[in-house]
Write an enzyme that holds these catalytic residues in place. Structure first.
Site: not given
Length: 247
Positions: A52, A110
């Site tokens: 994003d 992540y």
């Protein structure tokens, strides 16, 4: 024709995410433009993860097909001469023509970083989320342990995401705090839903702040309802660390 794999690191601060879109500059767009100029042909890359706006990466993976005679391992060196300072290709190599970064067995990792102290640190403003209320790391660790395994993560998926299934496997979910007041949530899984890691981070922040009990996590998973989990933490605290591919 050959297929080339890139490992791409970037600071996502100045970009509208990975995927090409009409309302702003993206990582994919910058790679396409510079590869096309470098190789003298129209190049379109395909990424493993569509991060994003504002999200960073240490090792996103992309592929493209090319007719160039330039050796695949040299493309990274030539391309980095053209790219802006906040995008750097870490490696380039040739892969089989049917190899695709999204359709291989893989483990993605992540990290979500929280700066947990009384005052901000200006040099960490772009890659950590500043949170001044004291967080209980032990409670966050306890809560994180409930996320490990195969679960339906619908409660941790942004509303409206179009996916065949919301079931994912989390191999590890660890929470650590270092001496610089940075709490790191490190999650490794076989795949992630839209905003899943940021929602996990927002939920663990609530646990750390005492607004939720660690043992509420199984209930949240069971409800399969986005409103049951915590808020979506801001994008700039998230970094995609890398992808490991199996045989």
């Amino acid at each position: 024709m050959k297929r080339v794999k890139l490992i791409v690191a970037y600071d996502g601060t100045n970009y509208c995410g990975w995927q090409v879109q009409p309302n702003g500059i993206t990582i994919e767009q910058v790679l396409n433009e510079n590869l096309s100029k470098l190789l003298g042909e129209e190049i379109t890359v395909t990424g493993a993860s569509r991060t994003d706006s504002g999200v960073h990466s240490m090792g996103n993976v992309a592929i493209f097909d090319t007719e160039t005679r330039m050796p695949a391992d040299k493309i990274s060196f030539a391309l980095n001469q053209r790219l802006p300072e906040d995008i750097v290709v870490q490696d380039s190599c040739e892969v089989p023509s049917d190899w695709h970064p999204r359709y291989q067995v893989s483990r993605k990792t992540y990290e979500y970083r929280i700066l947990n102290r009384t005052f901000r640190m200006p040099n960490r403003r772009l890659d950590t989320y500043f949170y001044h209320h004291k967080l209980d790391v032990d409670k966050m660790k306890q809560a994180a342990s409930y996320l490990v395994g195969e679960h339906d993560f619908k409660s941790f998926c942004a509303v409206g995401a179009q996916v065949k299934t919301t079931t994912r496997t989390i191999y590890s979910c660890e929470v650590e705090k270092d001496g610089n007041d940075i709490i790191t949530i490190r999650v490794t899984g076989n795949g992630f839903l839209y905003n899943m890691v940021r929602i996990i981070a927002g939920t663990l922040i609530r646990v750390g702040g005492g607004e939720m009990a660690p043992d509420e996590i199984p209930q949240i998973l069971g409800k399969k309802d986005r409103t049951a989990a915590g808020p979506t933490a801001p994008a700039h605290g998230l970094t995609m660390m890398g992808i490991e591919y199996g045989e």
